[in-house]
Design an enzyme around this catalytic site. Structure first.
Site, mmCIF file in Angstrom:
data_model
loop_
_atom_site.group_PDB
_atom_site.id
_atom_site.type_symbol
_atom_site.label_atom_id
_atom_site.label_comp_id
_atom_site.label_asym_id
_atom_site.label_seq_id
_atom_site.Cartn_x
_atom_site.Cartn_y
_atom_site.Cartn_z
ATOM 1 N N ASP A 9 48.608 47.832 30.068
ATOM 2 C CA ASP A 9 47.289 48.462 30.085
ATOM 3 C C ASP A 9 47.333 49.735 29.233
ATOM 4 O O ASP A 9 48.412 50.308 29.027
ATOM 5 C CB ASP A 9 46.920 48.817 31.543
ATOM 6 N N THR A 62 40.968 50.684 25.704
ATOM 7 C CA THR A 62 39.576 51.112 25.528
ATOM 8 C C THR A 62 39.402 51.767 24.156
ATOM 9 O O THR A 62 38.302 52.184 23.799
ATOM 10 C CB THR A 62 39.196 52.156 26.603
ATOM 11 N N ARG A 74 32.479 46.434 37.281
ATOM 12 C CA ARG A 74 33.132 47.345 38.247
ATOM 13 C C ARG A 74 32.062 48.187 38.952
ATOM 14 O O ARG A 74 32.094 48.362 40.161
ATOM 15 C CB ARG A 74 34.129 48.259 37.545
ATOM 16 N N LYS A 91 39.123 43.514 31.487
ATOM 17 C CA LYS A 91 40.369 43.324 30.719
ATOM 18 C C LYS A 91 41.530 42.990 31.651
ATOM 19 O O LYS A 91 42.252 42.030 31.451
ATOM 20 C CB LYS A 91 40.665 44.576 29.911
ATOM 21 N N THR A 92 41.701 43.796 32.711
ATOM 22 C CA THR A 92 42.791 43.542 33.661
ATOM 23 C C THR A 92 42.595 42.202 34.356
ATOM 24 O O THR A 92 43.540 41.433 34.557
ATOM 25 C CB THR A 92 42.847 44.674 34.710
HETATM 26 N N1 LIG Z 1 33.571 38.698 34.160
HETATM 27 C C1 LIG Z 1 33.688 39.123 35.443
HETATM 28 N N2 LIG Z 1 33.216 38.367 36.456
HETATM 29 C C2 LIG Z 1 33.299 38.819 37.729
HETATM 30 N N3 LIG Z 1 33.824 40.013 38.090
HETATM 31 C C3 LIG Z 1 34.319 40.786 37.106
HETATM 32 C C4 LIG Z 1 34.283 40.388 35.744
HETATM 33 N N4 LIG Z 1 34.852 41.374 34.994
HETATM 34 C C5 LIG Z 1 35.228 42.340 35.860
HETATM 35 N N5 LIG Z 1 34.905 41.994 37.119
HETATM 36 C C6 LIG Z 1 35.110 42.807 38.323
HETATM 37 O O1 LIG Z 1 35.129 44.178 37.903
HETATM 38 C C7 LIG Z 1 36.324 44.831 38.367
HETATM 39 C C8 LIG Z 1 36.901 45.661 37.240
HETATM 40 O O2 LIG Z 1 37.395 44.796 36.241
HETATM 41 P P1 LIG Z 1 38.777 45.124 35.486
HETATM 42 O O3 LIG Z 1 39.649 45.949 36.375
HETATM 43 O O4 LIG Z 1 39.330 43.838 34.971
HETATM 44 O O5 LIG Z 1 38.247 46.035 34.302
HETATM 45 P P2 LIG Z 1 39.076 46.652 33.087
HETATM 46 O O6 LIG Z 1 38.336 46.321 31.843
HETATM 47 O O7 LIG Z 1 40.511 46.275 33.174
HETATM 48 O O8 LIG Z 1 38.917 48.193 33.404
HETATM 49 P P3 LIG Z 1 39.869 49.368 32.889
HETATM 50 O O9 LIG Z 1 39.697 49.445 31.409
HETATM 51 O O10 LIG Z 1 39.309 50.570 33.610
HETATM 52 O O11 LIG Z 1 41.254 49.012 33.324
HETATM 53 C C9 LIG Z 1 37.262 43.736 38.796
HETATM 54 O O12 LIG Z 1 37.843 44.065 40.047
HETATM 55 C C10 LIG Z 1 36.423 42.498 38.985
HETATM 56 O O13 LIG Z 1 36.191 42.239 40.356
#
Ligand SMILES: Nc1ncnc2c1ncn2[C@@H]1O[C@H](COP(=O)(O)OP(=O)(O)OP(=O)(O)O)[C@@H](O)[C@H]1O
Length: 335
Positions: free
Chosen positions: A107, A156, A215, A62-63
């Site tokens: 977020d 989430t 992650r 998401k981030t």
């Molecule tokens: N589709 C993707 N392709 C490659 N790497 C990814 C992908 N999605 C996430 N990642 C990797 O996973 C890590 C975590 O992703 P991210 O921080 O965007 O998750 P999030 O959904 O925002 O988590 P949270 O809900 O805990 O904030 C990122 O640093 C990234 O390197």
């Protein structure tokens, strides 16, 4: 190293691997395709795109997508979060400082305080905030016009968002768990960024044990690199992968210590359930939200836990995975 220091290191390590553009973003084909259309259309019109809501379990991107949206628009990104905005004034200050076309990432948007949330409705809809001046009977609201901007919300817990807020997002994308093939692509890409070669068998082993979550895949990759460097011959092969997974107690299904603690408590302390989330969380020493958003989505997806109106229950697969025998009277919900 203090906890926060370790967290900072983890965040820096994550940032180094984060995809920067949509074409680098692995998987989530439907969301990526829909988002690409929204962004390309906005760019074609020379205007800001609709507000975007991204939902899904932790670590799924998401981030990353919020940052990619800003990058694809050539816009700067402002980052805040629901918990960081305690008063409507905090949000009004952020909104009134935005420049034309900026992207505001919020977020955990489901955790916005109610007054801030209501101020956000008007800002997202009319690009205006009403600044209250004075107190009591003499108070008056002065409308402050805002430049066009785009809110990207991440959550989430999409179910916790009130309809008036959810309705103000022109595009909603739900991120789901990744397939092993997709995680292999994430791992090979990340290994390349780390300047290491990840052997195919090792990539496959790690992908199958990363709980569908990039992650976690990236975190395990870094642990395999540590093992290979310290206890191996430096190559990230199947032997290094399996040894590192052993050290960090990740089992064949990709369950970690918390996952197994939840399943074991459910089976051994509550006879397989049903048991309430809070009771289960207290038993494993975690917050209910941690169990519900971090452990359960994957355990439910893997068919190890069922969520019923009477509480959580263990499936036969959970008993089998733990090597335990269900109650003799077959009282489990799943027969
Ligand atoms: N589709 C993707 N392709 C490659 N790497 C990814 C992908 N999605 C996430 N990642 C990797 O996973 C890590 C975590 O992703 P991210 O921080 O965007 O998750 P999030 O959904 O925002 O988590 P949270 O809900 O805990 O904030 C990122 O640093 C990234 O390197």
């Amino acid at each position: 190293m203090t906890g926060s220091g370790a967290d900072d290191l983890e965040r820096a390590a994550e940032a180094a691997l984060r995809p920067r553009r949509l074409e680098e973003f692995v998987g989530q084909r439907v969301v990526r395709d829909q988002l690409s259309l929204v962004l390309d259309a906005a760019l074609g019109r020379g205007s800001s795109p609709d507000h975007v809501l991204l939902s899904g379990p932790p670590g799924l991107g998401k981030t990353t997508l919020a940052m990619i949206i800003a990058a694809e628009l050539g816009a700067s990104l402002r980052v805040t979060s629901g918990p960081a905005i305690q008063h409507a004034g905090d949000l009004a200050a952020v909104l009134s400082s935005l420049d034309e076309g900026e992207v505001l990432f919020i977020d955990e948007i489901h955790r916005l305080a109610r007054p801030a949330e209501e101020l956000l409705y008007v800002a997202m809809e009319d690009f205006r905030v009403d600044v209250v001046v004075g107190k009591g009977a003499g108070a008056s609201a002065i409308p402050l016009t805002l430049p066009r901007f785009t809110v990207v919300g991440a959550t989430t817990r999409a179910g916790l968002l009130p309809a008036p807020l959810r309705d103000r997002f022109g595009f909603t994308g739900h991120l789901d768990f990744y397939s092993s093939d997709e995680l292999e692509r994430v791992l090979v890409r990340s290994a390349g960024l780390l300047g290491s070669e990840l052997q195919a068998e090792a990539a496959s082993e790690l992908a199958s044990r990363s709980r569908g979550t990039p992650r976690i895949a990236n975190r395990l990759l870094r642990r395999v690199r540590d093992w290979a460097q310290v206890r191996g011959d430096g190559s990230m092969d199947l032997r290094a992968a399996r040894a590192a997974l052993e050290v960090y107690e990740v089992d064949a299904l990709g369950l970690d210590r918390l996952d197994r603690a939840v399943l074991r408590a459910l089976c051994t302390r509550f006879g397989g359930g049903p048991v309430g989330l809070t009771t289960l969380a207290v038993t494993v020493g975690e917050e209910p939200e941690t169990v519900e958003t971090v452990a359960e989505p994957f355990l439910v997806r893997e068919g190890l836990i069922g969520r019923t109106s009477r509480g959580r229950v263990a499936t036969p697969a959970a008993w089998a995975h733990l090597g335990l025998t269900p109650p003799a009277d077959g009282a489990t919900l799943f027969g």
